[in-house]
Design a protein around this motif. Structure first.
Motif, PDB file in Angstrom:
ATOM      1  N   ALA A  54      30.902 -13.543  54.093  1.00 24.09           N
ATOM      2  CA  ALA A  54      32.191 -14.045  53.626  1.00 24.09           C
ATOM      3  C   ALA A  54      32.772 -15.142  54.511  1.00 24.09           C
ATOM      4  O   ALA A  54      33.664 -15.867  54.078  1.00 24.09           O
ATOM      5  CB  ALA A  54      33.192 -12.894  53.526  1.00 24.09           C
ATOM      6  N   PHE A  68      39.464 -17.245  42.190  1.00 22.13           N
ATOM      7  CA  PHE A  68      38.908 -15.894  42.098  1.00 22.13           C
ATOM      8  C   PHE A  68      37.833 -15.673  43.161  1.00 22.13           C
ATOM      9  O   PHE A  68      37.668 -14.559  43.659  1.00 22.13           O
ATOM     10  CB  PHE A  68      38.365 -15.624  40.686  1.00 22.13           C
ATOM     11  N   MET A  69      37.121 -16.749  43.557  1.00 16.41           N
ATOM     12  CA  MET A  69      36.161 -16.624  44.652  1.00 16.41           C
ATOM     13  C   MET A  69      36.881 -16.424  45.975  1.00 16.41           C
ATOM     14  O   MET A  69      36.419 -15.669  46.844  1.00 16.41           O
ATOM     15  CB  MET A  69      35.272 -17.859  44.703  1.00 16.41           C
ATOM     16  N   ARG A  71      39.717 -14.849  46.286  1.00 18.82           N
ATOM     17  CA  ARG A  71      40.137 -13.453  46.297  1.00 18.82           C
ATOM     18  C   ARG A  71      38.965 -12.521  46.594  1.00 18.82           C
ATOM     19  O   ARG A  71      39.118 -11.491  47.251  1.00 18.82           O
ATOM     20  CB  ARG A  71      40.767 -13.067  44.951  1.00 18.82           C
ATOM     21  N   ALA A  72      37.783 -12.853  46.091  1.00 17.91           N
ATOM     22  CA  ALA A  72      36.594 -12.057  46.403  1.00 17.91           C
ATOM     23  C   ALA A  72      36.295 -12.120  47.898  1.00 17.91           C
ATOM     24  O   ALA A  72      35.924 -11.109  48.516  1.00 17.91           O
ATOM     25  CB  ALA A  72      35.397 -12.560  45.596  1.00 17.91           C
ATOM     26  N   GLN A  73      36.469 -13.307  48.495  1.00 20.80           N
ATOM     27  CA  GLN A  73      36.257 -13.455  49.932  1.00 20.80           C
ATOM     28  C   GLN A  73      37.209 -12.559  50.717  1.00 20.80           C
ATOM     29  O   GLN A  73      36.799 -11.836  51.629  1.00 20.80           O
ATOM     30  CB  GLN A  73      36.468 -14.905  50.348  1.00 20.80           C
ATOM     31  N   LEU A  75      38.772  -9.946  49.638  1.00 17.07           N
ATOM     32  CA  LEU A  75      38.465  -8.547  49.357  1.00 17.07           C
ATOM     33  C   LEU A  75      37.425  -8.031  50.350  1.00 17.07           C
ATOM     34  O   LEU A  75      37.506  -6.896  50.821  1.00 17.07           O
ATOM     35  CB  LEU A  75      37.955  -8.394  47.924  1.00 17.07           C
ATOM     36  N   VAL A  76      36.478  -8.897  50.697  1.00 14.38           N
ATOM     37  CA  VAL A  76      35.458  -8.530  51.684  1.00 14.38           C
ATOM     38  C   VAL A  76      36.042  -8.544  53.095  1.00 14.38           C
ATOM     39  O   VAL A  76      35.820  -7.617  53.882  1.00 14.38           O
ATOM     40  CB  VAL A  76      34.249  -9.489  51.603  1.00 14.38           C
ATOM     41  N   GLY A 238      41.241 -13.659  39.533  1.00 16.32           N
ATOM     42  CA  GLY A 238      41.683 -13.419  40.909  1.00 16.32           C
ATOM     43  C   GLY A 238      42.721 -12.316  40.991  1.00 16.32           C
ATOM     44  O   GLY A 238      42.690 -11.485  41.901  1.00 16.32           O
ATOM     45  N   LEU A 241      41.013  -8.976  40.629  1.00 13.88           N
ATOM     46  CA  LEU A 241      40.293  -8.568  41.842  1.00 13.88           C
ATOM     47  C   LEU A 241      41.246  -7.919  42.845  1.00 13.88           C
ATOM     48  O   LEU A 241      40.868  -6.976  43.552  1.00 13.88           O
ATOM     49  CB  LEU A 241      39.594  -9.769  42.474  1.00 13.88           C
TER      50      LEU A 241
END
Length: 294
Positions: A54, A68-69, A71-73, A75-76, A238, A241
């Motif tokens: 990440a 949204f990517m 937010r995924a980052q 999240l990790v 996003g 997520l």
């Protein structure tokens, strides 16, 4: 393109390399001495590798060009990676990995200073811990703040590292398997702390998902990685997520904290139960004289 292509950093950062390499070396050195189980080793390495992916791979380009990517980052960085590292309970292994003379001369004196102890008391306070955990998510998702963070690489890295550090502190506090003391919070308070973090995440995720206007135009200004995805759809994903996976991680954390509570209670290791067991007169009924005796 192969796996090595994606593992190649988008922007090389010696800070990331050093910050992740040092605990990796310490864990390798100390895991055998501290007798860390295979399950805990897998948990630690999964969390550490997740942070590296990440922070320091080619995926960072997509993290910077799609909401949204991003937010995924986070999240990790804020949930998944720190969660699995804390779940491995690596404290003993990390301490064992530090040479003994270094521990005596540098680490222990540093941890025992008044400033460090006071700082830990503040950030590990349950109210402060929840406020920081949720507050940082809200702060970095404020539209003006987010706009500046995605434009300034220095602020962008401060944002990412603040999420990592706060995630480690929060999950370390919540997933501690020990009674209090030596843990900072009792098992019951650990359950309440993580439950308190769930509703604000749901509300913010739902707000981002249902808002009918674009909240983060920075991604349209700088160019999107996925041109086939509309700005509103990107924003909705996003928000989901944050709403669903982010909240579910907290639910799982609450269940694990509850499991530790039940385990400690069944073994009589809670402070109140230890006090009762240590006083036989409180656990044994008073003898009653036989009928007719005075």
């Amino acid at each position: 393109m192969n796996l090595l292509y994606w593992l190649d950093p988008w922007e090389f950062s010696p800070t990331v390399v050093i910050a992740l390499l040092v605990p990796a070396i310490l864990f390798v050195r100390g895991a055998h001495k501290a007798k860390v189980s295979i399950r805990r080793r897998i948990s630690f390495w999964f969390g550490l590798v997740a942070l590296y992916v990440a922070l320091h791979t080619r995926l960072d380009y997509f993290f910077e060009h799609e909401f949204f990517m991003h937010r995924a980052q986070h999240l990790v960085l804020h949930h998944l990676g720190p969660f699995f590292i804390a779940l491995s309970y690596p404290g003993a292994a990390l301490r064992a990995g530090i040479p003994f003379t270094w521990r005596q001369r540098f680490v222990r004196p540093a941890l025992e200073t008044a400033v460090v102890r006071k700082l830990l008391d503040v950030v590990m306070h349950p109210v402060v811990a929840v406020t920081l955990f949720v507050g940082l998510i809200y702060f970095w998702l404020m539209s003006p703040i987010h706009f500046m963070a995605m434009l300034d690489w220095r602020l962008y890295r401060v944002m990412n590292w603040s999420m990592v550090i706060d995630g480690l502190l929060f999950w370390w506090l919540v997933l501690d398997p020990h009674p209090a003391p030596p843990a900072r919070l009792s098992p019951g308070k650990r359950v309440l702390v993580v439950i308190a973090a769930i509703p604000p995440q749901i509300m913010l995720g739902a707000f981002i998902f249902f808002t009918p206007r674009e909240l983060y135009p920075i991604y349209s200004i700088c160019g999107r990685a996925f041109t086939w995805l509309s700005p509103m759809r990107d924003q909705q994903i996003g928000g989901l997520l944050l709403w669903i996976p982010g909240s579910m991680m907290s639910v799982i954390g609450a269940l694990l904290a509850l499991r530790h509570w039940m385990r400690l209670s069944s073994r009589g290791r809670l402070r109140g139960e230890r006090r009762v067991q240590a006083t036989p007169g409180l656990t044994q009924p008073a003898s009653v004289p036989a009928s007719g005796q005075r």
